[in-house]
Design a protein around this motif. Structure first.
Motif: not given
Lengths: 165, 347
Positions: B48-58, B60-68, B302-311
């Protein structure tokens, strides 16, 4: 506590093996084969052969069943399954299975004196490796050569097909 | 009890020892361990926390806000809202699909995802099964992932899932060998497959310092096994809708997605155990807290890698797996054997 567990695992083994052979849809059969391999790994665990059980899961379920499923899914259905020509196939297989069970149980009862439980001493993965390389070294090398030749043969076949088409 | 009582004039160590003592007294039965602590309740909360952290961290990296909005400006209840929504959606079962396997496949995915937690030690005491084959068990269970993807794609009886499941199969099979071989370096140094013993063998130096190549190869192979970006092709959204999970909706889909995240958590816990020293750490925190902290670091990586790299493209992906990573892991094994023979390792 071992007895009921053994009967449960053995029942699952036999049922899934029969399902693997007799399933109408071949993907069901391949998955039943996977269940059978897992229950055989359970039998190995009951016999205190834990490394064998884990390699059984890793190699059989993890690789062999995957390859079977892969082949079965990709090949056209008509090439795999012959038309259901003979009737009475189910009855014959049931009789064969019953005979096999009777013969097996009679043999076990007769030979009870010969099947004594083997003394299991604690061993580690280092012991397994040393035993494999020291005592069975020749077979190990022969197996490696067989695998290498199978790999080279498969690559050659793939190259020939690509060269033709 | 694993740890002796520390000196009474050492307040932080005393506090952490008493927390550990209280927890071990509470969880003195395997049943509670399976249910609560390193078991299902803990995995549920962690995911539960992991999915929330993933959405918020991604975000932040993508300069938006996430679940608010759900839950007080932080969005912590967003997962709960999504879960309730999925419960109320209709689980559509396609008419021509294989109905039994269509509904059984998410359960198989959950089984395969949760199984590694039976042997991963969260501290010396909080391990459900302290077996001598722990690492082999986890790797063998990970070998069952391709079956899950294949059965899910086949049972859906539709083109997108089928192609997605074949891609997933190729990818999993290609990266399994580097995974096993890079774990072999760890086994060679510690001399055992028992995960508790492997952590104890890192008392002098963590294996990330003794096996840097092995760590890097294991990390990349784990990313590929988990189908995370950059190895996201079986789930490639612009191409295959949702890959092998396309036909799933409602609670089936929820269960499948949750099993993917549980997978990531399990492999992060495994990486922490194998390379980052498990529960070892200075005494001012209880060992369980160290383990959770390190696992959180790996998950965040893992979350940061997901936000940064292309496929990665499919042929590139397979080529790296079969040639580059395999070569690197074999090189790692040779280097490890050389260092062991020269008596440099184990420390």
């Amino acid at each position: 506590m071992v007895e009921p567990v053994f009967f449960a695992v053995a029942t699952i083994t036999v049922i899934s093996a029969v399902a693997a052979l007799e399933a109408r849809e071949i993907v069901y059969g391949a998955l039943a084969l996977g269940v059978m391999f897992i229950s055989v790994a359970g039998l190995f665990i009951l016999l205190d052969a834990s490394y064998l059980a884990m390699f059984q899961i890793g190699v059989y379920v993890g690789a062999v069943v995957v390859l079977i499923l892969f082949t079965v899914i990709l090949v056209k259905r008509e090439e795999l399954i012959a038309p259901e020509a003979e009737t009475g196939g189910k009855l014959r297989s049931f009789i064969a299975l019953t005979l096999a069970l009777i013969v097996g149980s009679v043999a076990t009862v007769i030979g009870t004196g010969a099947f004594k439980p083997v003394e299991v001493y604690p061993y580690s993965i280092a012991d397994v490796g040393l035993n494999l390389l020291n005592n069975y070294g020749f077979g190990f090398i022969v197996l490696a050569l067989v695998l290498a030749s199978a790999l080279i043969g498969a690559l050659t076949l793939a190259k020939m097909e690509r060269g033709e088409s | 009890m694993a740890h002796p009582m520390p000196d009474i004039f050492n307040p932080p160590a005393m506090i952490s020892w008493s927390i550990q003592f209280a927890l071990e007294t509470l969880f003195s039965d395997w049943f509670l361990k399976v249910l609560i602590f390193p078991g299902f309740l803990q995995i549920g909360i962690a995911v539960y926390l992991f999915i929330w952290v993933e959405r918020k961290l991604m975000a932040d990296i993508q300069m938006r806000v996430g679940p608010l909005y759900c839950g007080r400006y932080v969005g912590i209840l967003q997962n709960l809202a999504d879960f309730v929504k999925m419960l109320f959606k209709e689980p559509i079962i396609p008419e021509k699909s294989d109905k039994f396997f269509f509904q059984a496949a998410p359960l198989l995915a959950v089984l395969v995802a949760h199984a590694p937690f039976a042997v991963i030690p969260f501290s010396e005491y909080f391990v459900i099964a302290n077996t001598d084959i722990g690492l082999l068990f986890v790797l063998a269970i990970m070998g069952m992932f391709p079956i899950v993807a294949l059965v899910t794609g086949w049972a859906s009886n539709s083109k997108f899932p089928f192609i997605g499941s074949l891609r997933a199969l190729f990818q999993h099979v290609a990266y399994e060998i580097p995974l096993w071989l890079s774990a072999l370096g760890v086994v060679m140094i510690s001399g055992t497959l028992n995960l508790v013993q492997i952590v104890k063998a890192q008392s002098n130096a963590w294996f990330i310092f003794l096996q840097p190549i092995g760590f890097a190869v294991f990390l990349v192979a784990a990313l590929a096994e988990l189908e995370r970006i950059p190895f996201d092709l079986p789930e490639a959204e612009p191409e295959l809708v949702m890959g092998w999970m396309t036909e799933y909706s409602g609670i089936n889909f929820g269960i499948l997605m949750m099993s993917l995240y549980v997978n990531v958590y399990a492999i992060s816990a495994l990486i922490t155990t194998l390379f980052l020293g498990g529960w070892l750490g200075p005494g001012f925190l209880p060992p369980v807290a160290w383990f959770l902290f390190k696992t959180t670091l790996v998950v965040m990586f893992f979350i940061v890698v997901r936000a940064v790299f292309p496929r990665l493209r499919m042929d590139f992906l397979l080529r790296i797996g079969w040639t580059g990573l395999l070569g690197l892991s074999i090189l790692n094994i040779f280097a490890t054997v050389a260092l062991i023979q020269l008596r440099i390792l184990p420390f």
